[in-house]
Design a protein around this motif. Structure first.
Motif, PDB file in Angstrom:
ATOM      1  N   THR A 466       0.824  -1.220   0.000  1.00  0.00           N
ATOM      2  CA  THR A 466       0.000   0.000   0.000  1.00  0.00           C
ATOM      3  C   THR A 466       0.851   1.260   0.000  1.00  0.00           C
ATOM      4  O   THR A 466       0.345   2.349   0.260  1.00  0.00           O
ATOM      5  CB  THR A 466      -0.920   0.009   1.233  1.00  0.00           C
ATOM      6  OG1 THR A 466      -0.129  -0.122   2.419  1.00  0.00           O
ATOM      7  CG2 THR A 466      -1.917  -1.135   1.153  1.00  0.00           C
ATOM      8  N   GLU A 469       0.979   5.619  -2.376  1.00  0.00           N
ATOM      9  CA  GLU A 469      -0.364   6.094  -2.709  1.00  0.00           C
ATOM     10  C   GLU A 469      -0.322   7.557  -3.156  1.00  0.00           C
ATOM     11  O   GLU A 469      -1.217   8.014  -3.863  1.00  0.00           O
ATOM     12  CB  GLU A 469      -1.276   5.945  -1.494  1.00  0.00           C
ATOM     13  CG  GLU A 469      -2.745   6.178  -1.768  1.00  0.00           C
ATOM     14  CD  GLU A 469      -3.359   5.143  -2.707  1.00  0.00           C
ATOM     15  OE1 GLU A 469      -4.500   5.339  -3.139  1.00  0.00           O
ATOM     16  OE2 GLU A 469      -2.678   4.131  -3.013  1.00  0.00           O
ATOM     17  N   CYS A 470       0.778   8.249  -2.786  1.00  0.00           N
ATOM     18  CA  CYS A 470       0.922   9.642  -3.210  1.00  0.00           C
ATOM     19  C   CYS A 470       1.086   9.763  -4.722  1.00  0.00           C
ATOM     20  O   CYS A 470       0.905  10.845  -5.296  1.00  0.00           O
ATOM     21  CB  CYS A 470       2.121  10.294  -2.502  1.00  0.00           C
ATOM     22  SG  CYS A 470       3.690   9.445  -2.828  1.00  0.00           S
ATOM     23  N   THR A 472      -0.117   6.913  -6.930  1.00  0.00           N
ATOM     24  CA  THR A 472      -1.231   6.178  -7.550  1.00  0.00           C
ATOM     25  C   THR A 472      -2.552   6.930  -7.456  1.00  0.00           C
ATOM     26  O   THR A 472      -3.501   6.586  -8.175  1.00  0.00           O
ATOM     27  CB  THR A 472      -1.406   4.787  -6.904  1.00  0.00           C
ATOM     28  OG1 THR A 472      -1.623   4.940  -5.497  1.00  0.00           O
ATOM     29  CG2 THR A 472      -0.169   3.934  -7.126  1.00  0.00           C
ATOM     30  N   TYR A 473      -2.631   7.972  -6.636  1.00  0.00           N
ATOM     31  CA  TYR A 473      -3.887   8.724  -6.517  1.00  0.00           C
ATOM     32  C   TYR A 473      -4.278   9.371  -7.846  1.00  0.00           C
ATOM     33  O   TYR A 473      -5.439   9.736  -8.056  1.00  0.00           O
ATOM     34  CB  TYR A 473      -3.748   9.818  -5.441  1.00  0.00           C
ATOM     35  CG  TYR A 473      -3.124  11.100  -5.936  1.00  0.00           C
ATOM     36  CD1 TYR A 473      -3.917  12.163  -6.388  1.00  0.00           C
ATOM     37  CD2 TYR A 473      -1.739  11.264  -5.987  1.00  0.00           C
ATOM     38  CE1 TYR A 473      -3.347  13.328  -6.879  1.00  0.00           C
ATOM     39  CE2 TYR A 473      -1.166  12.411  -6.469  1.00  0.00           C
ATOM     40  CZ  TYR A 473      -1.971  13.452  -6.917  1.00  0.00           C
ATOM     41  OH  TYR A 473      -1.405  14.599  -7.393  1.00  0.00           O
ATOM     42  N   TYR A 476      -7.473   8.146  -9.682  1.00  0.00           N
ATOM     43  CA  TYR A 476      -8.794   8.179  -9.047  1.00  0.00           C
ATOM     44  C   TYR A 476      -9.636   9.373  -9.510  1.00  0.00           C
ATOM     45  O   TYR A 476      -9.102  10.429  -9.823  1.00  0.00           O
ATOM     46  CB  TYR A 476      -8.650   8.268  -7.516  1.00  0.00           C
ATOM     47  CG  TYR A 476      -7.839   7.144  -6.895  1.00  0.00           C
ATOM     48  CD1 TYR A 476      -7.942   5.832  -7.360  1.00  0.00           C
ATOM     49  CD2 TYR A 476      -6.967   7.414  -5.834  1.00  0.00           C
ATOM     50  CE1 TYR A 476      -7.196   4.823  -6.774  1.00  0.00           C
ATOM     51  CE2 TYR A 476      -6.227   6.399  -5.246  1.00  0.00           C
ATOM     52  CZ  TYR A 476      -6.332   5.111  -5.717  1.00  0.00           C
ATOM     53  OH  TYR A 476      -5.602   4.109  -5.147  1.00  0.00           O
ATOM     54  N   ASN A 483      -4.037  15.598 -14.073  1.00  0.00           N
ATOM     55  CA  ASN A 483      -3.673  14.198 -13.808  1.00  0.00           C
ATOM     56  C   ASN A 483      -3.546  13.396 -15.112  1.00  0.00           C
ATOM     57  O   ASN A 483      -2.645  12.572 -15.272  1.00  0.00           O
ATOM     58  CB  ASN A 483      -4.715  13.542 -12.901  1.00  0.00           C
ATOM     59  CG  ASN A 483      -4.709  14.135 -11.507  1.00  0.00           C
ATOM     60  OD1 ASN A 483      -3.878  14.998 -11.213  1.00  0.00           O
ATOM     61  ND2 ASN A 483      -5.598  13.674 -10.647  1.00  0.00           N
TER      62      ASN A 483
END
Length: 504
Positions: A466, A469-470, A472-473, A476, A483
């Motif tokens: 995990t 995440e900074c 892979t965001y 979203y 992005n």
């Protein structure tokens, strides 16, 4: 057909699925569909309980296969002698040793085959684990052909066992003694919940397939294979089909004629020509034909004597149906150059060579499955390639030439399940080579590691953490142009750096 076979046919008419004998020589018993359903249920329960998953269980079953063949070699020789008049030498070499080699190869390599296979990682998965895991499919159904009744049942079974499956075997009703022997021996050697033998009639096999297995492997002719594939499609069951076909053998003017003749004669007339992989017809230059026919005639004299009927090295047709079919093709095609004698009472057809054969002759319209070898003439290797490519894709293509450019052309410019230069059949017996068809000659393959893969599902696994995440965001919602621009830029970089941006 024998009295026993006629009795079996009567049982099939009265019963729903299959007839069965419990011991050699006993009368056949009616067996209804419920028995097949019950065997499938037992095998599925055993599989779901994880009985076949452990390496030591698989090794024990493979060792039991080897032990069965060693301890009952004489029984297999006797059974195949009764069914096909098959010489002991042929039974041991082309049936028993072949299966033992497969089993021993699987035993020696099983640990390696079962290990997860790591795959190449990229920057975005550099801290993750990417592996492919081979997991067993479940309960598989293996149907063997009558022309190699031990090999074509047990070689795939070795792969099914190694891959961790349960299996139900359906040997051919045409070779009743061999089928009975497998039915009797397998329960004494293999796990009684995981592995079963059913004796189903050919017409009943599609109904058995519809009971829903996890994979079906069938070897036999195209007509039966088509029915099996249709039945499997109704339950979305994957299939492997090893089907017969017209296997061409090209003989070039630049080759050792005597050596070619010996190897062709051995391949064409062993087991009385009843083989999926035997050369089905010869393509050669006109100036080669006479020399090759004479060399083959000498080989037949050397192999089987002046009267092959009296030779202990020459077999018989499996039943009257196959005998009549082969005899009719022989009588209606070309001109007999060698052989041609038939004796219905003995199901005997002499090793026969036909010349002056045309493409429209009956013997060129379907697989031979008998000791008859037709000759067609071509003017060049180009003509041979054109002729081969006009036909359905065969199971095998053979080429004899001392010129490597000629054999390379035949290999690369024709399509077939397998190819062999300057010999015949051996490519189908090697544990390291996949054996299977293409197009009309089948789909899928087996032997060695390829059998393991056929009966396995290769599951792709990505084991992620995990962290990061900074980054892979970016994938979203809510979706923003900024992005998207960043991901498009990363995708452009991935073309040079092996894909580090794969949805991050």
């Amino acid at each position: 057909m024998s009295g026993k076979t006629r009795a079996c046919s009567a049982c099939q008419r009265n019963g729903r699925l299959t007839c069965r004998r419990t011991r050699l020589g006993e009368p056949c018993l009616k067996t209804y569909g419920l028995e097949c359903v019950e065997l499938l249920r037992r095998a599925r329960v055993a599989f779901q309980a994880g009985r076949t998953l452990k390496e030591n269980f698989r090794l024990a079953q493979l060792e039991a296969v080897v032990r069965m063949l060693e301890e009952h070699e004489c029984d297999f020789v006797d059974a195949l002698g009764r069914d096909l008049h098959k010489p002991r030498f042929e039974t041991v070499v082309s049936e028993l040793i072949l299966v033992k080699n497969e089993a021993l190869h699987a035993i020696n390599n099983l640990k390696k085959w079962m290990q997860p296979h790591p795959v190449e990682r990229n920057l975005s998965t550099s801290l993750d684990e990417c592996v492919v895991i081979s997991e067993p499919l479940g309960v598989v159904f293996i149907m063997g052909t009558w022309c190699s009744p031990v090999q074509m049942c047990l070689v795939p079974l070795v792969g099914a066992i190694a891959a961790g499956n349960c299996a139900i075997i359906g040997p051919s009703e045409c070779t009743a003694h061999t089928s009975d022997l497998l039915h009797r021996l397998i329960p004494f050697y293999l796990d009684n919940e995981c592995f079963h033998v059913i004796l189903a009639g050919t017409n009943d096999l599609p109904e058995v397939v519809e009971l829903k297995f996890d994979h079906v492997l069938f070897s036999g002719n195209r007509e039966e294979g088509s029915r099996i594939a249709q039945a499997a499609a109704r339950t979305l069951t994957p299939v492997t089909l090893i089907l017969g076909g017209k296997n061409p053998c090209y003989v070039d003017q630049h080759c050792d004629i005597n050596t070619a003749a010996q190897r062709i004669a051995w391949a064409c007339f062993q087991n009385a020509g009843q083989s999926l992989v035997a050369p089905d017809y010869i393509l050669c230059h006109a100036d080669v034909k006479a020399r090759l026919v004479q060399a083959l005639k000498c080989c037949l004299m050397q192999f089987y004597g002046s009267d092959p009927k009296e030779s202990r090295s020459f077999g018989r047709m499996v039943n009257l149906e196959i005998f009549n079919r082969t005899r009719d093709m022989l009588w209606r095609s070309g001109k007999v150059a060698v052989g041609g004698q038939v004796i219905e009472a003995e199901k005997y057809i002499a090793p026969t060579i036909l010349t002056e054969v045309s493409e429209s002759d009956p013997i060129m319209q379907q697989e031979v499955f008998g000791p008859v070898l037709p000759f067609l003439t071509v003017d060049s290797v180009d003509d041979a390639i054109t002729f081969i490519n006009k036909q359905e894709k065969p199971l095998c293509v053979y080429a004899f030439s001392s010129n490597s450019k000629v054999t390379t052309r035949l290999m690369s410019e024709t399509s077939s399940g397998s190819f062999c230069s300057n010999d015949c059949i051996l490519q189908s017996m090697m544990v390291a080579l996949p054996f299977g068809g293409v197009g009309a000659s089948g789909m899928g393959s087996f032997h060695g590691r390829y059998s393991f893969d056929t009966f396995s599902h290769r599951k792709s696994c990505l084991l992620r953490g995990t962290r990061f995440e900074c980054v892979t965001y970016l994938r979203y919602p809510p979706y923003e142009d900024r992005n998207l621009s960043l991901m498009a830029w990363a995708s452009t970089l991935s073309q040079k750096s092996q894909g580090w941006c794969q949805i991050l």
